[in-house]
Scaffold this motif. Structure first.
Motif, PDB file in Angstrom:
ATOM      1  N   GLY A  53       0.814  -1.209   0.000  1.00 44.44           N
ATOM      2  CA  GLY A  53       0.000   0.000   0.000  1.00 44.44           C
ATOM      3  C   GLY A  53       0.845   1.256   0.000  1.00 44.44           C
ATOM      4  N   ILE A  54       0.219   2.356   0.420  1.00 48.86           N
ATOM      5  CA  ILE A  54       0.899   3.661   0.457  1.00 48.86           C
ATOM      6  C   ILE A  54       1.403   3.925   1.864  1.00 48.86           C
ATOM      7  CG2 ILE A  54       0.653   6.147   0.098  1.00 48.86           C
ATOM      8  CD1 ILE A  54      -1.486   5.521  -1.977  1.00 48.86           C
ATOM      9  N   ASN A  55       2.696   4.128   1.972  1.00 47.58           N
ATOM     10  CA  ASN A  55       3.326   4.386   3.262  1.00 47.58           C
ATOM     11  C   ASN A  55       4.126   5.675   3.205  1.00 47.58           C
ATOM     12  OD1 ASN A  55       2.927   1.847   5.076  1.00 47.58           O
ATOM     13  ND2 ASN A  55       3.312   1.073   3.014  1.00 47.58           N
ATOM     14  N   ARG A  56       4.440   6.153   4.390  1.00 50.87           N
ATOM     15  CA  ARG A  56       5.159   7.410   4.561  1.00 50.87           C
ATOM     16  C   ARG A  56       6.517   7.085   5.183  1.00 50.87           C
ATOM     17  NH1 ARG A  56       4.892  11.215   8.986  1.00 50.87           N
ATOM     18  NH2 ARG A  56       4.961  13.357   8.256  1.00 50.87           N
ATOM     19  N   LEU A  57       7.572   7.378   4.453  1.00 44.18           N
ATOM     20  CA  LEU A  57       8.934   7.209   4.960  1.00 44.18           C
ATOM     21  C   LEU A  57       9.429   8.578   5.396  1.00 44.18           C
ATOM     22  CD1 LEU A  57      11.701   5.818   5.380  1.00 44.18           C
ATOM     23  CD2 LEU A  57      12.109   6.146   2.920  1.00 44.18           C
ATOM     24  N   LYS A  58       9.679   8.720   6.676  1.00 44.52           N
ATOM     25  CA  LYS A  58      10.166   9.995   7.204  1.00 44.52           C
ATOM     26  C   LYS A  58      11.622   9.822   7.608  1.00 44.52           C
ATOM     27  CE  LYS A  58       8.945  13.653  10.509  1.00 44.52           C
ATOM     28  NZ  LYS A  58       7.990  14.069  11.553  1.00 44.52           N
ATOM     29  N   ILE A  59      12.479  10.659   7.050  1.00 47.01           N
ATOM     30  CA  ILE A  59      13.907  10.634   7.372  1.00 47.01           C
ATOM     31  C   ILE A  59      14.226  11.941   8.088  1.00 47.01           C
ATOM     32  CG2 ILE A  59      16.247  10.524   6.451  1.00 47.01           C
ATOM     33  CD1 ILE A  59      15.134   8.992   4.057  1.00 47.01           C
ATOM     34  N   ILE A  60      14.536  11.835   9.369  1.00 44.27           N
ATOM     35  CA  ILE A  60      14.876  13.001  10.197  1.00 44.27           C
ATOM     36  C   ILE A  60      16.393  12.994  10.361  1.00 44.27           C
ATOM     37  CG2 ILE A  60      14.441  14.189  12.381  1.00 44.27           C
ATOM     38  CD1 ILE A  60      11.997  12.201  12.662  1.00 44.27           C
ATOM     39  N   TYR A  61      17.014  14.134  10.119  1.00 45.26           N
ATOM     40  CA  TYR A  61      18.476  14.095  10.109  1.00 45.26           C
ATOM     41  C   TYR A  61      19.103  15.418  10.532  1.00 45.26           C
ATOM     42  CZ  TYR A  61      18.177  16.533   5.596  1.00 45.26           C
ATOM     43  OH  TYR A  61      17.919  17.443   4.605  1.00 45.26           O
ATOM     44  N   ASP A  62      20.373  15.297  10.907  1.00 45.07           N
ATOM     45  CA  ASP A  62      21.292  16.406  11.067  1.00 45.07           C
ATOM     46  C   ASP A  62      22.659  15.854  10.653  1.00 45.07           C
ATOM     47  OD1 ASP A  62      22.411  15.034  13.277  1.00 45.07           O
ATOM     48  OD2 ASP A  62      21.212  16.146  14.719  1.00 45.07           O
ATOM     49  N   PRO A  63      23.726  16.611  10.742  1.00 46.76           N
ATOM     50  CA  PRO A  63      25.019  16.090  10.253  1.00 46.76           C
ATOM     51  C   PRO A  63      25.519  14.837  10.966  1.00 46.76           C
ATOM     52  CG  PRO A  63      25.118  18.463  10.400  1.00 46.76           C
ATOM     53  CD  PRO A  63      23.816  18.054  11.048  1.00 46.76           C
ATOM     54  N   SER A  64      25.054  14.576  12.182  1.00 48.34           N
ATOM     55  CA  SER A  64      25.609  13.438  12.930  1.00 48.34           C
ATOM     56  C   SER A  64      24.640  12.270  13.120  1.00 48.34           C
ATOM     57  CB  SER A  64      26.088  13.917  14.309  1.00 48.34           C
ATOM     58  OG  SER A  64      25.002  14.475  15.030  1.00 48.34           O
TER      59      SER A  64
END
Length: 195
Positions: A53-64
């Motif tokens: 189905g339809i999913n949401r991939l959330k990528i939360i980031y900073d340099p480290s």
């Protein structure tokens, strides 16, 4: 500095629009963190397993650090829109801390449309496109450089124009476009905007 994030639409296990998401990640690293990008979302997503189905991939980031969240997609409920007029609002980067936008939200299912120096921009979670009966138009002014907006412009599915509040009468309907929504998929009548 705030962490930032990308939201990527995944359809039956296939992440969508990775080229434009990576482009925004690279731009964010260069302009916000002032360093070279440290990861590839293509490599990250290749190692993930997604439900059907339809999913949401959330990528939360900073340099480290890079944090991954996968969830089923549930569209936000919006019943009407209202205009918030401001001289300035800086949301060039997709901050995890969204208080800068959410302070203008009401407790019900209304959604602000930001008018900056008289020009229409975005809502708190989407770019906008307006339909005149023949073509779709997106404002040349925006708060956040949207990956789906950029794709739709590059593929000639939407056109770009300056838009003021007085221009809304030229359109029949409008839609919210973001990584999870296609043009005309999440659309509304013009009279759902209260001003």
């Amino acid at each position: 500095m705030y962490r930032v994030f990308e939201t990527i639409k995944v359809v039956d296990g296939k992440p969508q629009n990775l080229f434009y998401h990576q482009k925004r990640i690279n731009w964010t690293f260069h302009n916000y963190y002032k360093i070279n990008p440290s990861f590839s979302i293509e490599k990250i997503s290749a190692g993930l397993t997604f439900p059907d189905g339809i999913n949401r991939l959330k990528i939360i980031y900073d340099p480290s650090n890079v944090e991954i969240q996968i969830s089923p997609y549930n569209r936000k409920r919006v019943d009407y829109f209202y205009i918030v007029e401001l001289d300035h609002l800086d949301y060039r980067f997709k901050y995890e801390n969204r208080q800068i936008l959410e302070q203008y939200c009401k407790a019900d299912y209304g959604e602000p449309i930001f008018l900056i120096n008289g020009f229409i921009t975005d809502t708190t979670f989407s770019n906008l496109a307006f339909f005149d009966g023949h073509k779709w138009w997106t404002p040349s002014t925006y708060l956040l450089w949207g990956t789906k907006r950029e794709l739709l412009i590059d593929s000639n599915k939407i056109n770009v124009s300056e838009m003021r509040l007085s221009d809304l009468g030229c359109f029949k309907k409008f839609c919210l476009i973001n990584s999870m929504n296609e043009v005309d998929e999440f659309s509304f009548r013009i009279d759902s905007i209260r001003y």
